[in-house]
Design an enzyme around this catalytic site. Sequence first.
Site, PDB file in Angstrom:
ATOM      1  N   THR A 133       0.809  -1.229   0.000  1.00  0.00           N
ATOM      2  CA  THR A 133       0.000   0.000   0.000  1.00  0.00           C
ATOM      3  C   THR A 133       0.835   1.269   0.000  1.00  0.00           C
ATOM      4  OG1 THR A 133      -1.419   1.328   1.440  1.00  0.00           O
ATOM      5  CG2 THR A 133      -0.183  -0.402   2.517  1.00  0.00           C
ATOM      6  N   GLU A 135       0.197   3.611   1.816  1.00  0.00           N
ATOM      7  CA  GLU A 135       0.295   4.025   3.227  1.00  0.00           C
ATOM      8  C   GLU A 135       1.700   3.799   3.771  1.00  0.00           C
ATOM      9  OE1 GLU A 135      -1.926   5.245   5.908  1.00  0.00           O
ATOM     10  OE2 GLU A 135      -2.684   6.091   4.059  1.00  0.00           O
ATOM     11  N   TYR A 157      -1.836   0.116  10.926  1.00  0.00           N
ATOM     12  CA  TYR A 157      -2.101  -0.563   9.652  1.00  0.00           C
ATOM     13  C   TYR A 157      -0.853  -0.526   8.773  1.00  0.00           C
ATOM     14  CZ  TYR A 157      -3.738  -0.928   4.792  1.00  0.00           C
ATOM     15  OH  TYR A 157      -3.878  -1.263   3.456  1.00  0.00           O
ATOM     16  N   LYS A 161       1.590  -3.515   7.474  1.00  0.00           N
ATOM     17  CA  LYS A 161       1.790  -3.738   6.038  1.00  0.00           C
ATOM     18  C   LYS A 161       3.274  -3.623   5.670  1.00  0.00           C
ATOM     19  CE  LYS A 161      -2.314  -4.350   3.974  1.00  0.00           C
ATOM     20  NZ  LYS A 161      -2.630  -5.375   2.964  1.00  0.00           N
TER      21      LYS A 161
HETATM   22  P1  NAP Z   1     -11.624  -4.429   1.778  1.00  0.00           P
HETATM   23  O1  NAP Z   1     -12.739  -4.084   0.862  1.00  0.00           O
HETATM   24  O2  NAP Z   1     -11.603  -3.910   3.169  1.00  0.00           O
HETATM   25  O3  NAP Z   1     -11.545  -6.033   1.818  1.00  0.00           O
HETATM   26  C1  NAP Z   1     -10.743  -6.693   2.753  1.00  0.00           C
HETATM   27  C2  NAP Z   1     -11.028  -8.174   2.670  1.00  0.00           C
HETATM   28  O4  NAP Z   1     -10.241  -8.843   3.658  1.00  0.00           O
HETATM   29  C3  NAP Z   1     -12.482  -8.566   2.955  1.00  0.00           C
HETATM   30  O5  NAP Z   1     -12.816  -9.666   2.146  1.00  0.00           O
HETATM   31  C4  NAP Z   1     -12.423  -8.995   4.408  1.00  0.00           C
HETATM   32  O6  NAP Z   1     -13.448  -9.889   4.781  1.00  0.00           O
HETATM   33  C5  NAP Z   1     -11.089  -9.696   4.417  1.00  0.00           C
HETATM   34  N1  NAP Z   1     -10.520  -9.865   5.749  1.00  0.00           N
HETATM   35  C6  NAP Z   1     -10.336  -8.939   6.708  1.00  0.00           C
HETATM   36  N2  NAP Z   1      -9.728  -9.483   7.781  1.00  0.00           N
HETATM   37  C7  NAP Z   1      -9.538 -10.799   7.494  1.00  0.00           C
HETATM   38  C8  NAP Z   1      -8.979 -11.886   8.194  1.00  0.00           C
HETATM   39  N3  NAP Z   1      -8.488 -11.749   9.417  1.00  0.00           N
HETATM   40  N4  NAP Z   1      -8.954 -13.100   7.589  1.00  0.00           N
HETATM   41  C9  NAP Z   1      -9.461 -13.260   6.353  1.00  0.00           C
HETATM   42  N5  NAP Z   1     -10.018 -12.272   5.633  1.00  0.00           N
HETATM   43  C10 NAP Z   1     -10.051 -11.045   6.206  1.00  0.00           C
HETATM   44  O7  NAP Z   1     -10.227  -4.027   1.137  1.00  0.00           O
HETATM   45  P2  NAP Z   1      -9.866  -3.689  -0.401  1.00  0.00           P
HETATM   46  O8  NAP Z   1     -10.065  -2.235  -0.611  1.00  0.00           O
HETATM   47  O9  NAP Z   1     -10.504  -4.669  -1.295  1.00  0.00           O
HETATM   48  O10 NAP Z   1      -8.287  -3.905  -0.374  1.00  0.00           O
HETATM   49  C11 NAP Z   1      -7.720  -5.174  -0.648  1.00  0.00           C
HETATM   50  C12 NAP Z   1      -6.320  -5.244  -0.078  1.00  0.00           C
HETATM   51  O11 NAP Z   1      -5.515  -4.217  -0.659  1.00  0.00           O
HETATM   52  C13 NAP Z   1      -6.219  -5.025   1.424  1.00  0.00           C
HETATM   53  O12 NAP Z   1      -5.166  -5.821   1.894  1.00  0.00           O
HETATM   54  C14 NAP Z   1      -5.856  -3.560   1.566  1.00  0.00           C
HETATM   55  O13 NAP Z   1      -5.166  -3.333   2.784  1.00  0.00           O
HETATM   56  C15 NAP Z   1      -4.973  -3.379   0.353  1.00  0.00           C
HETATM   57  N6  NAP Z   1      -4.943  -2.054  -0.237  1.00  0.00           N
HETATM   58  C16 NAP Z   1      -6.107  -1.421  -0.569  1.00  0.00           C
HETATM   59  C17 NAP Z   1      -6.055  -0.186  -1.202  1.00  0.00           C
HETATM   60  C18 NAP Z   1      -7.304   0.550  -1.591  1.00  0.00           C
HETATM   61  O14 NAP Z   1      -7.221   1.748  -1.863  1.00  0.00           O
HETATM   62  N7  NAP Z   1      -8.441  -0.133  -1.702  1.00  0.00           N
HETATM   63  C19 NAP Z   1      -4.803   0.389  -1.499  1.00  0.00           C
HETATM   64  C20 NAP Z   1      -3.648  -0.307  -1.164  1.00  0.00           C
HETATM   65  C21 NAP Z   1      -3.718  -1.530  -0.556  1.00  0.00           C
HETATM   66  P3  NAP Z   1     -14.915  -9.359   5.216  1.00  0.00           P
HETATM   67  O15 NAP Z   1     -15.652  -9.089   3.934  1.00  0.00           O
HETATM   68  O16 NAP Z   1     -15.448 -10.510   5.985  1.00  0.00           O
HETATM   69  O17 NAP Z   1     -14.693  -8.124   6.027  1.00  0.00           O
HETATM   70  N1  GDD Z   2     -12.394   7.348   6.189  1.00  0.00           N
HETATM   71  C1  GDD Z   2     -12.483   8.672   6.305  1.00  0.00           C
HETATM   72  N2  GDD Z   2     -13.618   9.214   6.803  1.00  0.00           N
HETATM   73  N3  GDD Z   2     -11.448   9.419   5.883  1.00  0.00           N
HETATM   74  C2  GDD Z   2     -11.582  10.773   5.973  1.00  0.00           C
HETATM   75  C3  GDD Z   2     -12.738  11.380   6.465  1.00  0.00           C
HETATM   76  C4  GDD Z   2     -13.804  10.569   6.923  1.00  0.00           C
HETATM   77  O1  GDD Z   2     -14.841  11.040   7.371  1.00  0.00           O
HETATM   78  N4  GDD Z   2     -12.562  12.731   6.395  1.00  0.00           N
HETATM   79  C5  GDD Z   2     -11.363  12.939   5.872  1.00  0.00           C
HETATM   80  N5  GDD Z   2     -10.750  11.757   5.631  1.00  0.00           N
HETATM   81  C6  GDD Z   2      -9.387  11.598   5.105  1.00  0.00           C
HETATM   82  C7  GDD Z   2      -8.518  10.666   5.922  1.00  0.00           C
HETATM   83  O2  GDD Z   2      -8.010  11.326   7.089  1.00  0.00           O
HETATM   84  C8  GDD Z   2      -7.440  10.324   4.901  1.00  0.00           C
HETATM   85  O3  GDD Z   2      -6.451  11.320   4.888  1.00  0.00           O
HETATM   86  C9  GDD Z   2      -8.193  10.376   3.570  1.00  0.00           C
HETATM   87  O4  GDD Z   2      -9.445  11.014   3.825  1.00  0.00           O
HETATM   88  C10 GDD Z   2      -8.465   8.999   2.957  1.00  0.00           C
HETATM   89  O5  GDD Z   2      -9.041   8.182   3.964  1.00  0.00           O
HETATM   90  P1  GDD Z   2      -9.632   6.729   3.601  1.00  0.00           P
HETATM   91  O6  GDD Z   2     -10.592   6.819   2.495  1.00  0.00           O
HETATM   92  O7  GDD Z   2     -10.107   6.135   4.887  1.00  0.00           O
HETATM   93  O8  GDD Z   2      -8.385   5.939   3.019  1.00  0.00           O
HETATM   94  P2  GDD Z   2      -6.860   5.839   3.501  1.00  0.00           P
HETATM   95  O9  GDD Z   2      -6.055   6.640   2.532  1.00  0.00           O
HETATM   96  O10 GDD Z   2      -6.708   6.122   4.934  1.00  0.00           O
HETATM   97  O11 GDD Z   2      -6.584   4.281   3.307  1.00  0.00           O
HETATM   98  C11 GDD Z   2      -7.014   3.622   2.123  1.00  0.00           C
HETATM   99  O12 GDD Z   2      -6.030   3.677   1.134  1.00  0.00           O
HETATM  100  C12 GDD Z   2      -4.801   3.002   1.486  1.00  0.00           C
HETATM  101  C13 GDD Z   2      -3.842   3.204   0.307  1.00  0.00           C
HETATM  102  O13 GDD Z   2      -3.220   4.436   0.408  1.00  0.00           O
HETATM  103  C14 GDD Z   2      -7.351   2.165   2.528  1.00  0.00           C
HETATM  104  O14 GDD Z   2      -7.964   1.523   1.423  1.00  0.00           O
HETATM  105  C15 GDD Z   2      -6.095   1.398   2.900  1.00  0.00           C
HETATM  106  O15 GDD Z   2      -6.427   0.010   3.083  1.00  0.00           O
HETATM  107  C16 GDD Z   2      -5.086   1.540   1.750  1.00  0.00           C
HETATM  108  O16 GDD Z   2      -3.900   0.861   2.068  1.00  0.00           O
END
Ligand code: NAP
Ligand code: GDD
Length: 383
Positions: A133, A135, A157, A161
Amino acid sequence: MSKVALITGITGQDGAYLAEFLLKKGYIVHGLKRRTSMFNTDRIDHLYQDPHIENRNLILHYGDLTDSMNLTRIIQETQPDEIYNLAAMSHVKVSFDTPEYTANADGIGTLRILEAVRLLGLTEKTRIYQASTSELYGLVQEVPQRETTPFYPRSPYAVAKMYAYWITVNYREAYKMHASNGILFNHESPLRGETFVTRKITRAVSKIVLGVQDNLFLGNLSAQRDWGHAKDYIKAMYLILQQDEPSDYVIATGITTTVRDFVKLAFAEAGVTVTFAGEGVDEKGIIASIDETKFIEKVGEKYLAGLKEQIGKAVVHVDPAYFRPTEVELLIGDPTKSKTRLGWEPEYDLQGLVEDMMKSDIKLMKKDDYLKEGGYRVMNYFE
Ligand code: NAP
Ligand code: GDD
């Protein structure tokens, strides 16, 4: 012979899109799903196959990243050619509340998978994708961030990671495994979890323009993110595992946008102009004007009179409850390596992403039963 993939996190945003993508490519897809007290398969219900059907190509297994024996058994039974480790406690703010669990699932969980593959003698057969990520860059040491930018994680987190990132690199170097990290910047979609900021915004804006919600409370409006579409990003995961050599790749758009501007774009998608005034916790987003033709086209004529009454009113507010103890203020990625080495090209730009999310949420929130319930759960995204 069909290739076999195992996706952890198949019920999540990325898992759902990836499963659909791999099934279309002819893969047999195994998915790890957690036992929950309610169904958690909404995002993949359209792909589900009854267990009584012969020759299924989507098979779900109960499991958890915190259970080594369970992971080892599933990997042994499925003998995957490719493992996509997408499962994680993926919410940055929540990781401050559940740091130990997050370390266990997101950090050690990755080790459990790598070690299971090694102990089962599958190091030459099974390729592994680790969901790393942006992050990791946290308090950014370079702008834009690329594969060589030093990490500075800013949440439990991100620290978990970081362990997962390096243990993946270590197993690759120590045991010659085809194990790679995709360092993905934020990617969103209509399937995005409802508490991530983009989806929180598109859901709330949809309800506000439909007249069923008055206010949206957010945290840091000035945070900047490099937002892409999940449909594009799962293709990069696949491409990473098709390379002859394992490696680590930044997947990003190269454009960054503030949360505040994302709010404006979401309203604009419905033909509504929102302007921001004030500073810090007193900053407000105010409905300034409505493009009636666009509103009627995107939202519907019967909702117009109600929203016109809101002109001049503040609908977006800051609530410090959403601030994080340590924040990541700016993320912007340099996708040069993924574009040149993988040939990866995203189809969606930010405008296209917002359009897709708003269209889906307006449709979803319009559902009569949903509105009556004041609904929370999201039903049937794929209708
Ligand atoms: P998400 O929608 O939160 O999905 C996470 C998945 O992991 C869900 O299927 C969840 O199951 C499962 N899970 C959580 N804890 C678990 C555990 N202990 N054992 C088995 N399964 C578990 O996340 P996503 O946005 O698809 O992201 C996919 C991956 O990419 C994650 O690892 C995230 O950290 C990483 N990532 C995401 C982003 C982004 O912007 N989306 C960016 C960079 C990296 P449930 O449905 O039961 O909750
Ligand atoms: N969730 C949330 N809710 N975020 C907020 C809010 C709110 O009400 N208001 C402002 N934010 C700001 C957060 O402080 C952060 O700076 C930004 O919006 C994005 O927040 P999120 O959408 O929660 O995502 P993230 O960037 O913290 O994390 C996501 O992206 C990562 C990759 O950079 C997640 O998907 C992580 O799993 C992933 O690794």
